[in-house]
Design an enzyme around this catalytic site. Sequence first.
Site, short mmCIF file in Angstrom:
data_model
loop_
_atom_site.label_atom_id
_atom_site.label_comp_id
_atom_site.label_asym_id
_atom_site.label_seq_id
_atom_site.Cartn_x
_atom_site.Cartn_y
_atom_site.Cartn_z
N LYS A 1 -1.88 -1.35 -3.58
CA LYS A 1 -2.80 -0.36 -3.69
C LYS A 1 -2.32 0.68 -3.85
O LYS A 1 -1.18 0.78 -3.14
CB LYS A 1 -3.82 -0.45 -2.13
CG LYS A 1 -4.94 0.87 -2.34
CD LYS A 1 -5.18 0.74 -0.73
CE LYS A 1 -5.94 2.19 -0.79
NZ LYS A 1 -6.50 2.09 0.84
N LYS B 1 0.68 -1.33 0.17
CA LYS B 1 0.37 0.13 0.45
C LYS B 1 0.81 1.12 -0.60
O LYS B 1 2.05 1.25 1.06
CB LYS B 1 -1.04 0.22 1.18
CG LYS B 1 -1.85 1.29 1.21
CD LYS B 1 -2.57 1.12 2.37
CE LYS B 1 -3.54 2.25 2.96
NZ LYS B 1 -4.52 2.80 3.45
C1 PBG Z 1 -7.29 3.92 5.51
C2 PBG Z 1 -7.44 3.29 4.25
C3 PBG Z 1 -7.34 4.48 3.33
C4 PBG Z 1 -8.00 3.58 2.12
C5 PBG Z 1 -8.72 2.65 2.30
N1 PBG Z 1 -7.94 2.45 4.35
C6 PBG Z 1 -6.71 5.49 3.33
C7 PBG Z 1 -5.45 6.13 3.58
O1 PBG Z 1 -4.65 5.31 3.88
O2 PBG Z 1 -5.11 7.09 3.76
C8 PBG Z 1 -8.22 4.37 0.34
C9 PBG Z 1 -9.19 3.70 0.06
C10 PBG Z 1 -9.34 5.09 -1.56
O3 PBG Z 1 -9.13 5.85 -1.46
O4 PBG Z 1 -10.25 4.40 -2.53
N2 PBG Z 1 -6.31 3.11 6.57
#
Ligand code: PBG
Length: 347
Positions: free
Chosen positions: A265, A212
């Site tokens: 992601k 991520k």
């Molecule tokens: C937070 C989380 C995020 C997303 C999913 N879980 C945002 C972040 O890490 O700040 C993003 C999902 C998206 O942008 O569609 N744990």
Amino acid sequence: MSSENPSSNHTAPTATTLIHRPRRLRRTATLRRMVQETTLTVDDLIYPMFVMEGEEQKMEISSMPGCYRYTLDLLLEEIAEVWRLGVGGVALFPVIPEVKKDDVGSESYNPEGLVQRTVKAIKEAVPGILVITDIALDPFTTHGHDGIVDENGVILNDPTVEVLVKMALSQAAAGSDMVAPSDMMDGRVGAIRKALDSEGYIDVRILAYSAKYASAYYGPFRDALDSAPKFGDKKTYQMDGANAREAIKEVALDIAEGADIVMVKPALAYLDIIRQVKDYTQLPVAAYNVSGEYAMIKAAAQMGWIDEKRVILETLTSMKRAGADLILTYFAKEVALILVNRRAFLF
Ligand code: PBG
């Protein structure tokens, strides 16, 4: 469709040295369908959804047109509908009222919390659908970070993992089918697996957000949850977008710790990472087509600059072609509607 052009090819005997003519296989829609290498189906899709407190309300997220925060009653109706359309799974994200947030995210493991109540209700109303619950503290913390923060603003790894484990156990107790740690703390997959097993939840799966990245594409999601970090950024726990080898290292660790599915992601700017992860592991690979990717397509479509349906399908197909077995996407319902009654899609 017998749409070959009769005026060409088999009439003219002009000599040629061309042995291979790849265009032969592109001449009819039927042939194109037969030789298509990648097929996007509704079976591949997981629908991320936002749930909020209250009754009989849905609020559109301004930076994500077509996506809503639903109160539980309306969420259940929407879930019943997408299940009928063939969507097999939902990933839940809660909108937590400011008064319930604190520094350490304790609301995250409240057995009567919003996520826990929502999971129970979905499993009663639509038992077949796979319910995936998010594990990270950001929707629950006043500061908006995914972990516990010390007085110097440092995100503390091991104390955070302790809370994440409590969160996973409370979600499992509520009936979650799959927990999805999206926090990027070290060692959390192993700690969660161990705790789930020791409490008897041996069949609760772990979808690990393994690679991520610290991405600007999450902006609209943070609008949806009102969860943007109040200070700093997430670069001390989420990955640097320039790194590929590190993604494999994270994937390897999560597999060793017991992940059932690994995820990359965001998806679109990281298609090469999806491919590398796919080549590395036999586990199913998921890709998260995140909020900013959704917002860009919606915005261009609203301007009339692109053909929205074709761009959606082309984009999601690129993720499958890169190696994704599963795609989390806010387009899941739209794609299900497009693909209903179509055997295959050729965009
Ligand atoms: C937070 C989380 C995020 C997303 C999913 N879980 C945002 C972040 O890490 O700040 C993003 C999902 C998206 O942008 O569609 N744990």
